[in-house]
Design an enzyme around this catalytic site. Structure first.
Site, PDB file in Angstrom:
ATOM      1  N   LYS A  46      -0.795  14.239   4.367  1.00 16.76           N
ATOM      2  CA  LYS A  46      -1.831  15.278   4.355  1.00 16.76           C
ATOM      3  C   LYS A  46      -2.677  15.187   5.632  1.00 16.76           C
ATOM      4  CE  LYS A  46      -5.818  16.835   1.734  1.00 16.76           C
ATOM      5  NZ  LYS A  46      -6.584  16.786   0.509  1.00 16.76           N
ATOM      6  N   LYS A  60      -8.777  -0.124   4.345  1.00 17.04           N
ATOM      7  CA  LYS A  60      -8.122   0.434   5.535  1.00 17.04           C
ATOM      8  C   LYS A  60      -8.884   0.038   6.798  1.00 17.04           C
ATOM      9  CE  LYS A  60      -6.429   4.760   3.479  1.00 17.04           C
ATOM     10  NZ  LYS A  60      -6.535   6.205   3.538  1.00 17.04           N
ATOM     11  N   GLU A  63      -6.635   6.555  -9.228  1.00 18.31           N
ATOM     12  CA  GLU A  63      -7.312   6.994  -8.003  1.00 18.31           C
ATOM     13  C   GLU A  63      -8.294   8.126  -8.333  1.00 18.31           C
ATOM     14  OE1 GLU A  63      -5.419   6.592  -3.856  1.00 18.31           O
ATOM     15  OE2 GLU A  63      -5.377   8.742  -4.181  1.00 18.31           O
ATOM     16  N   HIS A 120      11.655  -5.262 -24.464  1.00 23.99           N
ATOM     17  CA  HIS A 120      12.109  -6.648 -24.302  1.00 23.99           C
ATOM     18  C   HIS A 120      11.273  -7.398 -23.272  1.00 23.99           C
ATOM     19  CE1 HIS A 120      15.671  -6.167 -26.834  1.00 23.99           C
ATOM     20  NE2 HIS A 120      15.640  -4.913 -26.411  1.00 23.99           N
ATOM     21  N   GLY A 172      -4.231  14.824  -2.334  1.00 22.86           N
ATOM     22  CA  GLY A 172      -2.974  14.115  -2.062  1.00 22.86           C
ATOM     23  C   GLY A 172      -2.185  13.827  -3.327  1.00 22.86           C
ATOM     24  N   ARG A 173      -2.860  13.326  -4.352  1.00 21.81           N
ATOM     25  CA  ARG A 173      -2.148  12.942  -5.583  1.00 21.81           C
ATOM     26  C   ARG A 173      -1.828  14.153  -6.471  1.00 21.81           C
ATOM     27  NH1 ARG A 173      -7.044  10.883  -5.041  1.00 21.81           N
ATOM     28  NH2 ARG A 173      -8.726  11.541  -6.430  1.00 21.81           N
TER      29      ARG A 173
HETATM   30  O1  F6P Z   1      -4.456   5.936  -0.798  1.00 20.41           O
HETATM   31  C1  F6P Z   1      -5.357   6.823  -0.237  1.00 20.41           C
HETATM   32  C2  F6P Z   1      -4.716   8.116   0.130  1.00 20.41           C
HETATM   33  O2  F6P Z   1      -5.663   8.851   0.816  1.00 20.41           O
HETATM   34  C3  F6P Z   1      -4.165   8.897  -1.067  1.00 20.41           C
HETATM   35  O3  F6P Z   1      -5.127   9.629  -1.724  1.00 20.41           O
HETATM   36  C4  F6P Z   1      -3.106   9.713  -0.415  1.00 20.41           C
HETATM   37  O4  F6P Z   1      -2.227  10.243  -1.353  1.00 20.41           O
HETATM   38  C5  F6P Z   1      -2.489   8.699   0.513  1.00 20.41           C
HETATM   39  O5  F6P Z   1      -3.590   7.942   0.989  1.00 20.41           O
HETATM   40  C6  F6P Z   1      -1.683   9.245   1.642  1.00 20.41           C
HETATM   41  O6  F6P Z   1      -2.455  10.051   2.480  1.00 20.41           O
HETATM   42  P1  F6P Z   1      -1.777  11.047   3.507  1.00 20.41           P
HETATM   43  O7  F6P Z   1      -0.981  12.031   2.756  1.00 20.41           O
HETATM   44  O8  F6P Z   1      -2.926  11.672   4.245  1.00 20.41           O
HETATM   45  O9  F6P Z   1      -0.914  10.232   4.433  1.00 20.41           O
END
Ligand code: F6P
Length: 547
Positions: free
Chosen positions: A206, A512, A353, A384, A267-268
């Site tokens: 994204k 990060k 998230e 199991h 993103g999710r």
């Molecule tokens: O883990 C944090 C995050 O921002 C997620 O919300 C997102 O899906 C992922 O990193 C990847 O981000 P991008 O699509 O910008 O690479």
């Protein structure tokens, strides 16, 4: 914003749990022959049985009153209408527009987004058809055989989960691979059997700034050019999916090979956008559109059905009931369908998230808990492994059992065996086994009296463990779309009750930032930054061991 735990509706539920805690579901079923028809529901090709929960009509009334007090209906409309409900990022939340198959206008800042959505779907259609028919070739003129999606988080888990879930609909002529981890092994092992001449990379991000994705994309580019030699080959072997056109261009990908999406897609929540390109390449655009159709059917149900007969609302409120009033901290997702093997991991990101938040929308600290730990594995593997703890452990764990009644791969009576396990587990969790029943069973086995008494405590199951059963006739693109949308909306419902913003993710930023700082120290040995003793010591150890 008045705090949710001060509301009368919240207090009523607290009190009500005290009444419900000693009651056993065996008795609730015994007292009410109508429990199954009353506590089941069908929508968008999914059947939900929520009768094996520690609830009565009164529980549901109280939960629905809480939802009303939280203005769930108002928030739902605000989301669908494109208001900027993601307040910290000042963005609308419109994954529902991506699958708005009725094509009615959806406005963001007064502008209808549907023409852009449809234009990207058309671009995806042209591209996937070209690649799948062999009209799009690699640089040396050979057709594409392998597609590698490079992305992480929402740019990986959704496409991976859905592509594997729709494995039945794929042909052998196109193989899909997913690389997410910055661990070089992930890319290296994926590329080992592949031929650059017949491999297409989709760089999915994204933001197009994500360290893991860009590192893997650069390495993949080098791998490709080592064989294909000419820079012009990149245009035939790399496409990008992103909201960041500038960064895509800077990477060297032709903007003509870029698929856009928009900041109002989280993103999710992005698998419905061009992030779903690997899915469309794997199963064809027609199937991808069926996936959107299924999600749209669930969207309509969520928006239109009354709360008391609304699947995402009920699932969300049941989660609230256990999490906030019964102290349940973890929720298991148990798909009895091998194709859904990645669903628990996908839902981990979708749920944790979204709802792993400690402040309300306006920044006040929450004094109630939010966000269960979501985990799981396909049945019967899980049986199991970890079911013992669900059946006889000391903590209460809730679970969703998910199954397609018909398999795409019927093999003797194996599907019946799978279903019998599904049904038996939910029955056992609900009923348990009383001391009398356990004693009788052991007597039947002819055990000596002393042995029976010694074993008895171990053979008793308390039962009264809640579960939801979600069934579909068959796992198809449409039922899968509905299932995913069901969970997205369930998560939304819970976020509304908890008064949090389910659509930002500031919590992943600190790690990060610190990784960037430490990376410099690992790369440049002269660079030394202040750290705590543990982190500093481990950095020194890594430097020494890397020679
Ligand atoms: O883990 C944090 C995050 O921002 C997620 O919300 C997102 O899906 C992922 O990193 C990847 O981000 P991008 O699509 O910008 O690479």
């Amino acid at each position: 914003m008045q705090e949710v735990d001060r509301w009368q509706q919240w207090r009523d539920l607290e009190r009500h749990w005290q009444e419900m805690a000693p009651r056993h579901m065996r008795d609730l079923f015994g007292q009410d022959p109508e429990r199954f028809p009353r506590y089941t529901l069908e929508a968008a090709g999914l059947f939900l049985d929520y009768s094996k929960n520690r609830i009565t009509d009164h529980t549901l009334e109280l939960l629905l009153a809480l939802a009303e007090r939280a203005d769930l209906a108002g928030w739902t409309e605000r989301m669908f209408r494109g208001e900027a409900i993601n307040n910290t990022e000042q963005r609308a939340v419109l994954h529902t527009a991506l699958r708005n198959r009725s094509n009615t206008p959806v406005l963001v800042d007064g502008k209808d987004v549907m023409p852009q959505v449809n234009a990207v779907l058309a671009q995806m259609e042209r591209f996937t058809t070209a690649v799948r028919t062999g009209a799009w070739t690699g640089f040396s003129g050979r057709p594409i055989r392998d597609v590698v999606n490079i992305g992480i988080g929402g740019s990986n888990l959704g496409p991976l989960m859905v592509t594997r879930a729709l494995g039945h609909y794929q042909s052998d002529s196109m193989r899909l691979h997913f690389v997410s981890n910055v661990d070089p092994t992930h890319l290296a092992e994926t590329l080992k059997p592949l031929d650059p001449e017949t491999t297409l990379f989709i760089v999915s991000s994204k933001t197009f700034t994500t360290q893991e994705t860009l590192s893997n994309a650069h390495a993949a580019r080098a791998w490709c050019l080592e064989v294909l030699r000419e820079e012009a080959a990149v245009a035939r072997h790399f496409v990008a999916v992103s909201t960041n056109a500038e960064a895509v261009r800077a990477f060297g990908i032709d903007p003509a090979n870029m698929f856009v999406f928009w900041d109002w897609v989280g993103g999710r929540y992005s698998l419905w956008s061009a992030i779903g390109l690997p899915i469309a390449l794997a199963v064809g655009m027609e199937r991808f559109l069926e996936l959107l159709d299924g999600a749209h059917a669930m969207d309509r149900h969520f928006r239109e059905a009354p709360p008391a007969r609304n699947m995402p609302v009920l699932l969300g409120l049941l989660g609230i009931w256990y999490h906030n009033f019964a102290g349940v901290r973890t929720h298991a997702v148990l798909p009895y369908d091998q194709y859904l093997q990645h669903l628990p991991a996908y839902l981990q990101q979708a749920d944790m998230e979204s709802n792993g938040k400690r402040v309300t929308r306006d920044g006040g600290a929450v004094s109630w808990t939010t966000g269960p730990v979501v985990w799981g594995a396909p049945g019967t593997d899980g049986q199991h492994a970890f079911y013992q703890l669900i059946h006889q452990g000391t903590q209460l764990i809730t679970s969703d059992f998910i199954a397609a009644v018909n398999s795409h791969n019927e093999l003797g009576d194996q599907q019946q065996k799978l279903l019998s396990n599904f049904l038996a587990q939910t029955e056992a969790l609900m009923k348990g086994r009383t001391p009398e029943e356990a004693r009788l069973a052991m007597e039947g086995e002819g055990l000596a009296a002393a042995r029976i008494e010694a074993l008895l405590p171990h053979k008793v199951f308390p039962g009264n463990r809640p579960s939801n059963s979600i069934l579909m006739e068959r796992l198809t693109p449409a039922t899968l779309g509905a299932l995913i949308a069901l969970y997205e909306h369930k998560i939304f419902v819970q976020g509304v009750i908890w008064q949090i913003n389910s659509f930002d993710q500031w919590g992943v930023e600190l790690g990060k930032e610190l990784a960037g700082v430490i990376l410099e120290e690992l790369v440049d040995r002269q660079c030394q930054r202040p750290h705590d003793a543990s982190t500093g010591g481990l950095i020194d150890l890594c430097r020494r061991w890397r020679g």
